[in-house]
Motif scaffolding. Structure first.
Motif, PDB file in Angstrom:
ATOM      1  N   THR A 158       0.831  -1.203   0.000  1.00  0.00           N
ATOM      2  CA  THR A 158       0.000   0.000   0.000  1.00  0.00           C
ATOM      3  C   THR A 158       0.861   1.246   0.000  1.00  0.00           C
ATOM      4  O   THR A 158       1.746   1.390   0.841  1.00  0.00           O
ATOM      5  CB  THR A 158      -0.929   0.005   1.225  1.00  0.00           C
ATOM      6  N   ALA A 159       0.587   2.150  -0.937  1.00  0.00           N
ATOM      7  CA  ALA A 159       1.383   3.364  -1.075  1.00  0.00           C
ATOM      8  C   ALA A 159       0.496   4.586  -0.979  1.00  0.00           C
ATOM      9  O   ALA A 159      -0.642   4.582  -1.456  1.00  0.00           O
ATOM     10  CB  ALA A 159       2.125   3.373  -2.412  1.00  0.00           C
ATOM     11  N   ALA A 160       1.025   5.625  -0.361  1.00  0.00           N
ATOM     12  CA  ALA A 160       0.329   6.907  -0.280  1.00  0.00           C
ATOM     13  C   ALA A 160       1.199   7.978  -0.920  1.00  0.00           C
ATOM     14  O   ALA A 160       2.423   7.941  -0.827  1.00  0.00           O
ATOM     15  CB  ALA A 160       0.024   7.271   1.165  1.00  0.00           C
ATOM     16  N   SER A 161       0.543   8.929  -1.558  1.00  0.00           N
ATOM     17  CA  SER A 161       1.250  10.018  -2.225  1.00  0.00           C
ATOM     18  C   SER A 161       0.556  11.331  -1.899  1.00  0.00           C
ATOM     19  O   SER A 161      -0.662  11.439  -2.029  1.00  0.00           O
ATOM     20  CB  SER A 161       1.264   9.791  -3.737  1.00  0.00           C
ATOM     21  N   ARG A 162       1.330  12.305  -1.473  1.00  0.00           N
ATOM     22  CA  ARG A 162       0.784  13.631  -1.186  1.00  0.00           C
ATOM     23  C   ARG A 162       1.018  14.541  -2.390  1.00  0.00           C
ATOM     24  O   ARG A 162       2.143  14.887  -2.710  1.00  0.00           O
ATOM     25  CB  ARG A 162       1.433  14.233   0.058  1.00  0.00           C
ATOM     26  N   GLY A 163      -0.067  14.876  -3.065  1.00  0.00           N
ATOM     27  CA  GLY A 163       0.039  15.764  -4.216  1.00  0.00           C
ATOM     28  C   GLY A 163       0.337  15.059  -5.522  1.00  0.00           C
ATOM     29  O   GLY A 163       0.260  15.685  -6.584  1.00  0.00           O
ATOM     30  N   GLY A 164       0.661  13.768  -5.464  1.00  0.00           N
ATOM     31  CA  GLY A 164       0.990  13.047  -6.689  1.00  0.00           C
ATOM     32  C   GLY A 164      -0.178  12.299  -7.292  1.00  0.00           C
ATOM     33  O   GLY A 164      -0.035  11.668  -8.347  1.00  0.00           O
ATOM     34  N   GLY A 165      -1.332  12.348  -6.624  1.00  0.00           N
ATOM     35  CA  GLY A 165      -2.514  11.681  -7.141  1.00  0.00           C
ATOM     36  C   GLY A 165      -2.367  10.170  -7.188  1.00  0.00           C
ATOM     37  O   GLY A 165      -1.447   9.591  -6.600  1.00  0.00           O
ATOM     38  N   VAL A 166      -3.275   9.538  -7.915  1.00  0.00           N
ATOM     39  CA  VAL A 166      -3.229   8.096  -8.065  1.00  0.00           C
ATOM     40  C   VAL A 166      -1.973   7.681  -8.822  1.00  0.00           C
ATOM     41  O   VAL A 166      -1.371   6.639  -8.541  1.00  0.00           O
ATOM     42  CB  VAL A 166      -4.486   7.584  -8.796  1.00  0.00           C
ATOM     43  N   THR A 167      -1.546   8.516  -9.753  1.00  0.00           N
ATOM     44  CA  THR A 167      -0.347   8.202 -10.535  1.00  0.00           C
ATOM     45  C   THR A 167       0.866   8.043  -9.625  1.00  0.00           C
ATOM     46  O   THR A 167       1.638   7.089  -9.761  1.00  0.00           O
ATOM     47  CB  THR A 167      -0.085   9.305 -11.566  1.00  0.00           C
ATOM     48  N   GLY A 168       1.033   8.958  -8.689  1.00  0.00           N
ATOM     49  CA  GLY A 168       2.162   8.883  -7.779  1.00  0.00           C
ATOM     50  C   GLY A 168       2.069   7.700  -6.842  1.00  0.00           C
ATOM     51  O   GLY A 168       3.074   7.021  -6.578  1.00  0.00           O
ATOM     52  N   ALA A 169       0.866   7.428  -6.320  1.00  0.00           N
ATOM     53  CA  ALA A 169       0.692   6.290  -5.423  1.00  0.00           C
ATOM     54  C   ALA A 169       0.924   4.978  -6.162  1.00  0.00           C
ATOM     55  O   ALA A 169       1.562   4.053  -5.631  1.00  0.00           O
ATOM     56  CB  ALA A 169      -0.709   6.320  -4.818  1.00  0.00           C
ATOM     57  N   GLN A 170       0.432   4.897  -7.390  1.00  0.00           N
ATOM     58  CA  GLN A 170       0.632   3.680  -8.178  1.00  0.00           C
ATOM     59  C   GLN A 170       2.118   3.430  -8.435  1.00  0.00           C
ATOM     60  O   GLN A 170       2.613   2.304  -8.313  1.00  0.00           O
ATOM     61  CB  GLN A 170      -0.113   3.795  -9.508  1.00  0.00           C
ATOM     62  N   ARG A 171       2.842   4.489  -8.777  1.00  0.00           N
ATOM     63  CA  ARG A 171       4.272   4.349  -9.065  1.00  0.00           C
ATOM     64  C   ARG A 171       5.018   3.808  -7.841  1.00  0.00           C
ATOM     65  O   ARG A 171       5.853   2.899  -7.953  1.00  0.00           O
ATOM     66  CB  ARG A 171       4.849   5.707  -9.481  1.00  0.00           C
TER      67      ARG A 171
END
Length: 205
Positions: A158-171
């Motif tokens: 599980t990944a979280a991204s602040r400001g990167g949207g789903v694209t950042g979390a997916q990466r």
């Protein structure tokens, strides 16, 4: 989200109250969205969803607030606290989970296969590796570096991204997945693809 709440969840809770059986707890709904964008309710579960819950845990401002919420629900002390609990999740965090499953799942699969490099996966920024179907390996190696598969759905990366949207979390999630050493496991590589496509389309305008 508004349609799901107004057309499905709130009427369900209201009907239970009218029946003299008010519901307090976790109501986890399974939905599909049809071609017109209208949500269709498939089922309710009276529990947290797995692996959906992992994304919620990553977005908590304060994990202790969840414990207090559950305690208040169990003791009938929720009244007047809607505003406080409505702010439990960080709106700037986007989370995504990729399930690592044993090859063959949901059919026959092998148990006891070794999983290594979980520490490397957890070192990826914003990533937490949740264990779903694992057990300790009897090898003497550190627990965060070696365990064994003991089920079909084994890990929730599980990944979280602040400001990167789903694209950042997916990466981040797939970077962590690729750090795990488990030849007997597999993942889908399309998790979040619709949301990523929407973000890419919006960015190109």
């Amino acid at each position: 989200e508004r349609a799901i709440m107004e057309e499905c969840v709130k009427p369900t809770v209201a009907a239970l109250k009218d029946m003299g059986r008010p519901f307090v707890g976790v109501l986890f709904g399974g939905f599909m969205v049809d071609g017109s964008g209208k949500p269709k309710l498939l089922e309710y579960n009276i529990r947290f969803g797995d692996p959906e819950c992992q994304c919620l845990m990553k977005r908590l401002r304060d994990p202790g607030a969840l414990l207090q919420l559950l305690t208040d629900a169990a003791t009938g002390e929720l009244a007047g606290k809607e505003a406080a609990y409505g702010d439990m999740f960080d709106p700037e965090l986007t989370a995504l989970v990729v399930v690592m499953a044993a090859k063959g799942y949901p059919g026959a699969y092998e148990k006891g296969t070794p999983i290594r490099e979980l520490g490397a996966a957890g070192d990826v920024k914003g990533v937490t590796v949740f264990h779903a179907g694992t057990r300790a390996a009897e090898s003497g190696e550190p627990a965060d570096e070696l365990c064994e598969a003991a089920g079909g759905r084994v890990l929730g990366v599980t990944a979280a991204s602040r400001g990167g949207g789903v694209t950042g979390a997916q990466r981040r999630a797939y970077e962590a997945v690729d750090a795990v050493d488990w030849p007997e496991g597999f993942v889908r590589r399309d998790i979040g693809w619709r949301a990523v496509a929407r973000e890419e389309a919006a960015a190109s305008k």
